[in-house]
Design a protein around this motif. Structure first.
Motif, PDB file in Angstrom:
ATOM      1  N   CYS A 131       0.724  -1.087   0.131  1.00 39.76           N
ATOM      2  CA  CYS A 131       0.209  -0.115   0.128  1.00 39.76           C
ATOM      3  C   CYS A 131       0.894   1.118   0.032  1.00 39.76           C
ATOM      4  N   GLY A 132       1.934   1.319   0.561  1.00 33.61           N
ATOM      5  CA  GLY A 132       2.896   2.306   0.701  1.00 33.61           C
ATOM      6  C   GLY A 132       3.249   2.573  -0.717  1.00 33.61           C
ATOM      7  N   TYR A 133       3.730   1.448  -1.341  1.00 30.99           N
ATOM      8  CA  TYR A 133       4.274   1.357  -2.676  1.00 30.99           C
ATOM      9  C   TYR A 133       3.058   2.151  -3.708  1.00 30.99           C
ATOM     10  N   LEU A 134       1.771   1.681  -3.418  1.00 25.84           N
ATOM     11  CA  LEU A 134       0.730   2.315  -4.394  1.00 25.84           C
ATOM     12  C   LEU A 134       0.283   3.687  -4.088  1.00 25.84           C
ATOM     13  N   PHE A 135       0.553   4.400  -2.745  1.00 25.19           N
ATOM     14  CA  PHE A 135      -0.221   5.336  -2.307  1.00 25.19           C
ATOM     15  C   PHE A 135       0.756   6.408  -1.841  1.00 25.19           C
ATOM     16  N   LEU A 136       1.994   6.119  -1.826  1.00 30.11           N
ATOM     17  CA  LEU A 136       2.717   7.067  -0.827  1.00 30.11           C
ATOM     18  C   LEU A 136       3.891   7.663  -1.919  1.00 30.11           C
ATOM     19  N   ASN A 137       3.749   8.809  -1.923  1.00 30.46           N
ATOM     20  CA  ASN A 137       5.177   9.473  -2.461  1.00 30.46           C
ATOM     21  C   ASN A 137       5.865  10.142  -1.295  1.00 30.46           C
ATOM     22  N   LYS A 138       7.386  10.290  -1.797  1.00 30.75           N
ATOM     23  CA  LYS A 138       8.280  10.730  -0.708  1.00 30.75           C
ATOM     24  C   LYS A 138       7.495  12.250  -0.168  1.00 30.75           C
TER      25      LYS A 138
END
Length: 435
Positions: free
Chosen positions: A128-135
């Motif tokens: 989910c971090g991969y799919l929804f989080l930018n730096k």
């Protein structure tokens, strides 16, 4: 950008453009490689000669494996050694979705995605971090929270965890959520974990509508919200007035600006920690098959590029358990053990009002844990004293000790809390003697 990713993005935009907006850059670029090796291998399945996929077969066509391994597993070799799709075994995915509806009656009539299998919940959260989080994106999490969230999100994806106190006068801090959710910025990533780790707290039935209304109001005011729902301890509720479903049931139908993501699995819920079987499911108001299929493709692609697929043997064992006629009764017996211990902790604290001179229990009603606030000492210092002098292990959080009653036999619970209380005398008596 890969044409397959572009197609998935078009499908998502056509169904709900808000979902596309809250995807990360990597999430927008992600796709499932349906035209590559996997697709070609699938087309060759059942052929007389199949020289595609990277497995080894015996001369008679059976799976080539070591007897020293296969002899220890009472499952067909194909259910242990062969690859499975990056999405997970289809029968397991369907069964888990069926169980989600069964455990959450409020979902009746709703459409949610078919779950994608992950290598347990930590891996699901990471995907989910991969799919929804930018730096630089913020992740809103009630505090105290499980320390691994920081490792999963901040360390891996460069996000920033922001928090608010989980409690306000012994209840879930709805006003704290409202305040932080309505700060500047359109995109919001919120993580809710009930029963909560470390506190062992789940909001009361009367508080859930307030939480849902707060999120809905923020969405109506233009916030684009993805709610990551960590349901690791789902179902482990020990009091009658506590909300017993997943908050996913309400959030997946609350507003078109709110994407609810259920991350769950058998780890804690089915007492199968080492099997590492988790699931990611999506729900949003008016969600359709095209949207959910695209999200599943992106999730499956992320899994494919990360671990290829979750273990076949674990998925097979879990599916076999669900088919067992004794599954429900066995699960009920294990639940009863944990509930009995949780009730015992409540009794111990009530029985010993003197403990409140040294520590105060935070509200708890569910899950594996409870927490105490130490009034006079550093938790890390006390943790070490308990280890060295009392043969007792606990977990230190900032300002807190976490106690896992799930891992403490019933007949040792009294001793556990007595040891925590007695640390006071170990610290102060030598000082008094010296005086």
């Amino acid at each position: 950008m890969n044409p397959l990713a572009k197609k998935l993005n078009r499908d998502i935009k056509a169904s709900n453009s808000i979902v596309y907006d809250i995807l990360s850059k990597k999430g927008r670029e992600m796709f499932y490689p349906s035209h590559g090796i996997l697709a070609q291998a699938a087309e060759a399945k059942g052929k007389k000669i199949n020289a595609t996929i990277g497995i080894a077969l015996e001369e008679n066509g059976e799976i080539l494996c070591l007897d020293s391994i296969s002899s220890n597993v009472n499952l067909p070799k194909n259910e242990v050694f062969n690859y499975v799709p990056s999405y997970g075994k289809i029968n397991l995915r369907k069964k888990w979705q069926e169980l989600i509806f069964k455990k959450n009656p409020s979902l009746k009539g709703e459409k949610i995605s078919l779950p994608v299998v992950t290598n347990a919940i930590t891996h699901g959260l990471s995907m989910c971090g991969y799919l929804f989080l930018n730096k630089g994106d913020e992740v809103i999490i009630p505090s105290p929270f499980w320390g691994n969230y920081r490792f999963i999100f901040d360390n891996a994806y460069g996000s920033k965890i922001v928090n608010f106190p989980i409690f306000d006068s012994g209840r879930f801090n709805v006003e704290g959520l409202k305040k932080i959710l309505n700060k500047r910025g359109r995109k919001k990533v919120l993580l809710l974990n009930f029963p909560n780790n470390p506190t062992g707290y789940t909001p009361l039935e009367e508080d859930i509508p307030k939480i849902v209304k707060t999120i809905k109001t923020a969405a109506q005011n233009g916030k684009k919200i993805v709610v990551l729902i960590d349901d690791a301890y789902f179902g482990l509720i020990y009091e009658n007035n506590v909300y017993k479903e997943s908050i996913f049931s309400e959030l997946c139908k609350v507003h078109k600006n709110v994407l609810a993501v259920k991350i769950d699995g058998v780890t804690k819920e089915d007492y199968a920690w080492g099997l590492r079987v988790g699931f990611v499911s999506y729900g949003i108001k008016s969600g359709n098959d095209k949207l959910y299929s695209a999200l599943a493709d992106k999730t499956g692609g992320a899994v494919r590029g990360n671990i290829s697929n979750a273990p076949n043997i674990s998925q097979s064992l879990v599916l076999s358990s669900f088919k067992d006629s004794k599954y429900n009764s066995q699960k009920a017996k294990k639940y009863a053990i944990l509930k009995k211990r949780a009730n015992k902790v409540k009794q111990i604290l009530k029985k010993h009002p003197e403990y409140r001179d040294e520590f105060e229990a935070l509200p708890f009603n569910s899950g594996y844990f409870m927490c105490i606030v130490l009034k006079n000492h550093d938790p890390e210092k006390i943790r070490n004293i308990l280890l060295d002098k009392y043969d007792t292990g606990t977990i230190a959080f900032p300002g807190l000790l976490r106690v896992a009653f799930s891992a403490t036999p019933y007949n040792l619970l009294e001793e556990l809390f007595e040891n925590i209380y007695l640390h006071y005398f170990l610290i102060y008596i030598p000082f008094i003697i010296r005086k």
